[in-house]
Scaffold this active site. Structure first.
Site, PDB file in Angstrom:
ATOM      1  N   ARG A 112      51.011  45.217  44.914  1.00 46.74           N
ATOM      2  CA  ARG A 112      50.140  45.625  46.009  1.00 46.74           C
ATOM      3  C   ARG A 112      50.816  45.329  47.350  1.00 46.74           C
ATOM      4  O   ARG A 112      51.722  44.493  47.439  1.00 46.74           O
ATOM      5  CB  ARG A 112      48.807  44.886  45.950  1.00 46.74           C
ATOM      6  CG  ARG A 112      48.034  45.092  44.646  1.00 46.74           C
ATOM      7  CD  ARG A 112      46.786  44.225  44.627  1.00 46.74           C
ATOM      8  NE  ARG A 112      46.003  44.418  43.396  1.00 46.74           N
ATOM      9  CZ  ARG A 112      46.146  43.705  42.296  1.00 46.74           C
ATOM     10  NH1 ARG A 112      47.067  42.741  42.251  1.00 46.74           N
ATOM     11  NH2 ARG A 112      45.399  43.932  41.237  1.00 46.74           N
ATOM     12  N   LYS A 154      45.522  38.853  43.251  1.00 45.44           N
ATOM     13  CA  LYS A 154      44.140  38.547  43.595  1.00 45.44           C
ATOM     14  C   LYS A 154      43.715  37.217  42.986  1.00 45.44           C
ATOM     15  O   LYS A 154      44.101  36.881  41.869  1.00 45.44           O
ATOM     16  CB  LYS A 154      43.208  39.666  43.115  1.00 45.44           C
ATOM     17  CG  LYS A 154      43.400  40.993  43.849  1.00 45.44           C
ATOM     18  CD  LYS A 154      42.414  42.031  43.360  1.00 45.44           C
ATOM     19  CE  LYS A 154      42.525  43.328  44.158  1.00 45.44           C
ATOM     20  NZ  LYS A 154      41.570  44.346  43.682  1.00 45.44           N
ATOM     21  N   HIS A 197      49.379  52.003  48.559  1.00 45.11           N
ATOM     22  CA  HIS A 197      48.774  51.902  47.229  1.00 45.11           C
ATOM     23  C   HIS A 197      49.128  53.100  46.353  1.00 45.11           C
ATOM     24  O   HIS A 197      49.098  52.999  45.120  1.00 45.11           O
ATOM     25  CB  HIS A 197      47.255  51.769  47.355  1.00 45.11           C
ATOM     26  CG  HIS A 197      46.644  50.944  46.262  1.00 45.11           C
ATOM     27  ND1 HIS A 197      46.821  49.576  46.160  1.00 45.11           N
ATOM     28  CD2 HIS A 197      45.871  51.292  45.206  1.00 45.11           C
ATOM     29  CE1 HIS A 197      46.174  49.124  45.105  1.00 45.11           C
ATOM     30  NE2 HIS A 197      45.596  50.149  44.502  1.00 45.11           N
ATOM     31  N   ARG A 235      51.851  52.228  44.111  1.00 44.83           N
ATOM     32  CA  ARG A 235      51.403  51.455  42.945  1.00 44.83           C
ATOM     33  C   ARG A 235      50.939  52.405  41.843  1.00 44.83           C
ATOM     34  O   ARG A 235      51.285  52.215  40.671  1.00 44.83           O
ATOM     35  CB  ARG A 235      50.270  50.516  43.373  1.00 44.83           C
ATOM     36  CG  ARG A 235      49.685  49.646  42.271  1.00 44.83           C
ATOM     37  CD  ARG A 235      48.774  48.600  42.908  1.00 44.83           C
ATOM     38  NE  ARG A 235      47.878  47.954  41.971  1.00 44.83           N
ATOM     39  CZ  ARG A 235      48.186  46.889  41.229  1.00 44.83           C
ATOM     40  NH1 ARG A 235      49.412  46.384  41.299  1.00 44.83           N
ATOM     41  NH2 ARG A 235      47.302  46.335  40.427  1.00 44.83           N
ATOM     42  N   HIS A 277      46.383  43.586  36.279  1.00 45.08           N
ATOM     43  CA  HIS A 277      44.987  43.931  36.028  1.00 45.08           C
ATOM     44  C   HIS A 277      44.353  42.894  35.103  1.00 45.08           C
ATOM     45  O   HIS A 277      44.984  42.448  34.138  1.00 45.08           O
ATOM     46  CB  HIS A 277      44.873  45.313  35.378  1.00 45.08           C
ATOM     47  CG  HIS A 277      45.073  46.431  36.330  1.00 45.08           C
ATOM     48  ND1 HIS A 277      45.428  47.708  35.918  1.00 45.08           N
ATOM     49  CD2 HIS A 277      44.977  46.505  37.680  1.00 45.08           C
ATOM     50  CE1 HIS A 277      45.541  48.508  36.977  1.00 45.08           C
ATOM     51  NE2 HIS A 277      45.263  47.788  38.049  1.00 45.08           N
ATOM     52  N   TYR A 320      45.233  55.495  34.341  1.00 43.79           N
ATOM     53  CA  TYR A 320      46.529  56.142  34.498  1.00 43.79           C
ATOM     54  C   TYR A 320      46.903  57.007  33.302  1.00 43.79           C
ATOM     55  O   TYR A 320      47.753  57.879  33.405  1.00 43.79           O
ATOM     56  CB  TYR A 320      47.620  55.093  34.754  1.00 43.79           C
ATOM     57  CG  TYR A 320      47.378  54.335  36.033  1.00 43.79           C
ATOM     58  CD1 TYR A 320      47.517  54.960  37.269  1.00 43.79           C
ATOM     59  CD2 TYR A 320      46.971  53.007  36.018  1.00 43.79           C
ATOM     60  CE1 TYR A 320      47.262  54.276  38.442  1.00 43.79           C
ATOM     61  CE2 TYR A 320      46.720  52.320  37.185  1.00 43.79           C
ATOM     62  CZ  TYR A 320      46.868  52.961  38.396  1.00 43.79           C
ATOM     63  OH  TYR A 320      46.606  52.283  39.558  1.00 43.79           O
TER      64      TYR A 320
END
Length: 302
Positions: free
Chosen positions: A146, A170, A239, A242, A265, A274
């Site tokens: 990110r 995150k 993004h 990504r 993730h 995806y």
């Protein structure tokens, strides 16, 4: 008071980003103001399901999009779970609430030939900014990290011997991302010119000419400018690279679980989107290549 306690909880105990905390704050204050208008006061322990449903109806009537309404309900759900945890209320009123259906949009991505054109043919110029800007694109495309993760990279996170990066994602979760020889060579060139231009290591891996760390808007401008030179996507943000990384990995045989780990993730469902991208590309390739893909039907014996 309870809202402020909740916001402190998700910021300092749950490690939510400042952006998420601000969004939750705005959503909860909007709900509070609605209840005050309707009932004269806001007492979370007396909130019932009907109030929540009526609020949703009012949001839809005012023109809020389904995605926006869903986010607001998510904030409300987290808030009332917190109140249950704190034993302020025995149970949450956010149960069996029917949310507006959201049509999922496939993530935008840059085609492989366009990325090849960008990294192999586009003239970035010379000097510190040119070398750094090309490396930023290479990092985002080669690792799928990110924008915030790239900005947060420290010198100690980059291991050229093992060709790997330690990325903090995150909620401060860390993961190791491998990279190839091309990116290693780009990093070496950048480090040499950075040490000469910015006076050596500063802690932050990617910096400006004055040695100060990058900031989000600068990265956004750089990525948008260069993506605009090779593709016509409406969305050309960092993004998108990504998304491009993920679709390129899956298109070239990577396992879904491997891509999940590389992207950081927490759920496989976030990565599965995806696979829809790759299937759409497969359908497009079929229609372009097969001689009878678009042939209309005829009279087959009727």
């Amino acid at each position: 008071m309870l809202i402020e306690s909740f916001l402190r909880y998700i910021r300092y105990e749950k490690n939510y980003s400042s952006h998420t905390v601000l969004s939750y704050k705005n959503d909860l204050f909007q709900f509070r103001d609605y209840v005050v208008r309707e009932t004269g006061e806001f007492r979370p322990e007396q909130t019932d399901r009907d109030q929540v449903r009526n609020w949703i109806v009012s949001l839809v009537k005012e023109g809020d999009l389904p995605r926006s309404v869903g986010r607001k309900i998510s904030a409300l759900r987290s808030f009332f779970k917190f109140l249950v945890l704190q034993k302020v209320i025995p149970d949450t009123p956010i149960r069996n609430i029917q949310l507006p259906k959201i049509r999922k949009r496939l993530p935008s991505f840059v085609k492989q030939e366009e990325m090849d054109l960008l990294l192999d043919e586009v003239d970035f110029g010379t000097g510190f900014n040119a070398v750094r800007d090309r490396l930023m694109i290479g990092l985002l495309y080669s690792t799928g990290m990110r924008r915030s993760e790239m900005i947060g990279l420290q010198d100690t996170d980059v291991d050229l011997d093992s060709c790997s990066l330690k990325v903090t994602g995150k909620r401060d979760k860390q993961r190791i991302i491998p990279f190839g020889k091309e990116l290693r060579d780009m990093i070496r060139v950048y480090v040499d010119i950075r040490n000469e231009k910015a006076g050596g290591a500063t802690g932050s891996f990617l910096v400006r000419e004055n040695g100060e760390p990058l900031y989000p808007q600068l990265v956004y401008r750089v990525i948008t400018r260069y993506l605009s030179s090779v593709c016509s996507l409406t969305k050309r943000s960092p993004h998108v690279l990504r998304h491009t990384f993920a679709s390129a990995m899956l298109n070239n045989g990577a396992e879904l679980n491997s891509v999940k780990e590389l992207l950081g993730h927490s759920s496989l469902a976030s990565t599965e989107v995806y696979t829809h991208i790759t299937f759409e590309e497969l359908k497009k390739s079929y229609k372009q290549a097969h001689p009878r893909a678009d042939k209309k039907g005829g009279n087959y014996g009727n």
